[in-house]
Design a protein around this motif. Structure first.
Motif, PDB file in Angstrom:
ATOM      1  N   GLN A 278     -18.381 -31.393 -10.620  1.00  0.00           N
ATOM      2  CA  GLN A 278     -19.358 -30.378 -10.222  1.00  0.00           C
ATOM      3  C   GLN A 278     -19.731 -30.519  -8.754  1.00  0.00           C
ATOM      4  O   GLN A 278     -20.050 -29.538  -8.081  1.00  0.00           O
ATOM      5  CB  GLN A 278     -20.619 -30.470 -11.087  1.00  0.00           C
ATOM      6  N   GLY A 279     -19.699 -31.739  -8.247  1.00  0.00           N
ATOM      7  CA  GLY A 279     -20.042 -31.959  -6.851  1.00  0.00           C
ATOM      8  C   GLY A 279     -20.312 -33.426  -6.571  1.00  0.00           C
ATOM      9  O   GLY A 279     -20.571 -34.217  -7.477  1.00  0.00           O
ATOM     10  N   ALA A 280     -20.269 -33.781  -5.281  1.00  0.00           N
ATOM     11  CA  ALA A 280     -20.502 -35.165  -4.881  1.00  0.00           C
ATOM     12  C   ALA A 280     -21.969 -35.456  -4.612  1.00  0.00           C
ATOM     13  O   ALA A 280     -22.345 -36.603  -4.351  1.00  0.00           O
ATOM     14  CB  ALA A 280     -19.690 -35.486  -3.624  1.00  0.00           C
ATOM     15  N   ASP A 281     -22.813 -34.444  -4.682  1.00  0.00           N
ATOM     16  CA  ASP A 281     -24.237 -34.650  -4.447  1.00  0.00           C
ATOM     17  C   ASP A 281     -24.920 -35.208  -5.697  1.00  0.00           C
ATOM     18  O   ASP A 281     -24.384 -35.128  -6.801  1.00  0.00           O
ATOM     19  CB  ASP A 281     -24.905 -33.337  -4.031  1.00  0.00           C
ATOM     20  N   LEU A 282     -26.101 -35.770  -5.510  1.00  0.00           N
ATOM     21  CA  LEU A 282     -26.897 -36.265  -6.630  1.00  0.00           C
ATOM     22  C   LEU A 282     -28.347 -35.832  -6.406  1.00  0.00           C
ATOM     23  O   LEU A 282     -29.178 -36.594  -5.898  1.00  0.00           O
ATOM     24  CB  LEU A 282     -26.801 -37.788  -6.754  1.00  0.00           C
ATOM     25  N   PRO A 283     -28.685 -34.594  -6.762  1.00  0.00           N
ATOM     26  CA  PRO A 283     -30.010 -34.032  -6.484  1.00  0.00           C
ATOM     27  C   PRO A 283     -31.036 -34.455  -7.531  1.00  0.00           C
ATOM     28  O   PRO A 283     -31.607 -33.624  -8.248  1.00  0.00           O
ATOM     29  CB  PRO A 283     -29.751 -32.525  -6.515  1.00  0.00           C
TER      30      PRO A 283
END
Length: 328
Positions: free
Chosen positions: A247-252
């Protein structure tokens, strides 16, 4: 002697692949030469072939982050001609020719001997995905989880790593909840051992920093909002093993699960794991993975089919594991 290989070249921003005939002098330096029998198509392979991620760092290069075969020549202690060996990760498909070829030359320290329980085909049906799944299970165990701890969530459940994680966990006695975007394939996930299947969309949108406790632990291949929501719903002293970014490399997310519930987030790296960790993971796979479940996760293709299958992997249309018969 000549051998066939799938070679990747880059022109501008475009990566193209062709089946080519190479000679042994085209191989890269290594103290062990392997007659390759099988490789795999993993998510990372799909990223490499698409150019969506700079996996391949020099061109032209033979892709394929996994290989299994038989040693032809060796100058490395403990590795002899005739040994059945495998390689997962290291520099394959990044700076070193990978597994999409009938022959490979690699450093001996990269090699793991194929457990007696597995054929070379079996080893690649497991591949990096299954080996990563096993590293993740070991991380949950290291964090103190047992089948009595409660449900374990597996995200990206229809993928290669997710499928094998379900098979491993259910075989060890855990109650597994599978998260997928393909609910029509719930029967497949339940055959592997999932007790419950949930829609991935219940986890993929932005959520609260901390929420009702649901799972004792989780294995996540998705990242981004999904991982943040998983962490927010892990029970007190739970453990999450994370290795993916579909889904993505971010961790919000928030620190609240860590400081209020003592949650552990364990990062899983399969590329540069030390030899002892690799050997331990493969030894556990040999005892903990049911052969019948492994067979249900696997399809076999030839070298020429790799690019098309890689595109399907990125589209989320491939179920389980894809083995590449490099001699087909």
């Amino acid at each position: 002697m000549t051998f066939n290989a799938l070679l990747a070249r880059k022109t501008g921003d475009t990566i193209a692949t062709d089946i080519v005939t190479l000679e042994e002098h085209d191989l890269m330096p290594g103290d062990v030469t392997v007659a390759v029998a099988f490789s795999t198509v993993n998510y990372k392979d799909a990223l490499a072939l698409s150019g969506r991620s700079p996996v391949i760092r020099s061109f032209p290069l033979i892709p394929g982050i996994d290989l299994a075969g038989v040693v032809e020549t060796s100058n490395y202690p403990g590795i002899a001609p005739g040994d059945r060996v495998l390689v997962n990760g290291h520099g394959l498909s990044q700076t070193h020719h990978g597994g999409y070829a009938q022959k490979a030359s690699v450093p001996g320290e990269w090699l793991v001997k194929v457990p007696d329980a597995f054929s070379a085909r079996d080893a690649m049906a497991i591949g990096t995905a299954g080996y990563t799944a096993m590293l993740s299970v070991l991380a949950l165990e290291h964090g103190g989880l047992t089948p009595d701890s409660g449900d374990i969530l597996v995200t990206g459940a229809n993928g290669g790593a997710g499928s094998i994680a379900i098979a491993l966990l259910s075989g060890l006695g855990y109650r597994v909840v599978a998260s997928t975007g393909r609910l029509e394939e719930s029967a497949y996930l339940k055959e592997l051992g999932a007790a419950e299947v949930i829609d991935r969309h219940t986890l993929s949108a932005p959520g609260a920093p901390i929420a009702k406790e649901r799972w004792a632990g989780a294995i996540d291949s998705v990242g981004s909002h999904t991982l943040a929501n998983v962490l927010a719903q892990i029970r007190y002293r739970g453990v999450v093993a994370a290795f993916g970014l579909a889904q993505g490399a971010d961790l919000p997310g928030s620190v609240l699960p860590f400081i209020l519930r003592n949650v552990t987030l364990a990062g899983i790296d399969s590329v540069n794991a030390p030899l002892a960790a690799r050997q331990h993971a493969w030894a556990r796979l040999a005892t903990d993975l049911e052969p019948g479940k492994l067979a249900r996760t696997t399809q076999v293709i030839g070298l020429a089919q790799v690019p098309a299958i890689a595109a399907q992997v990125l589209e989320g249309r491939v179920q389980g594991r894809t083995v590449v018969d490099v001699n087909a």
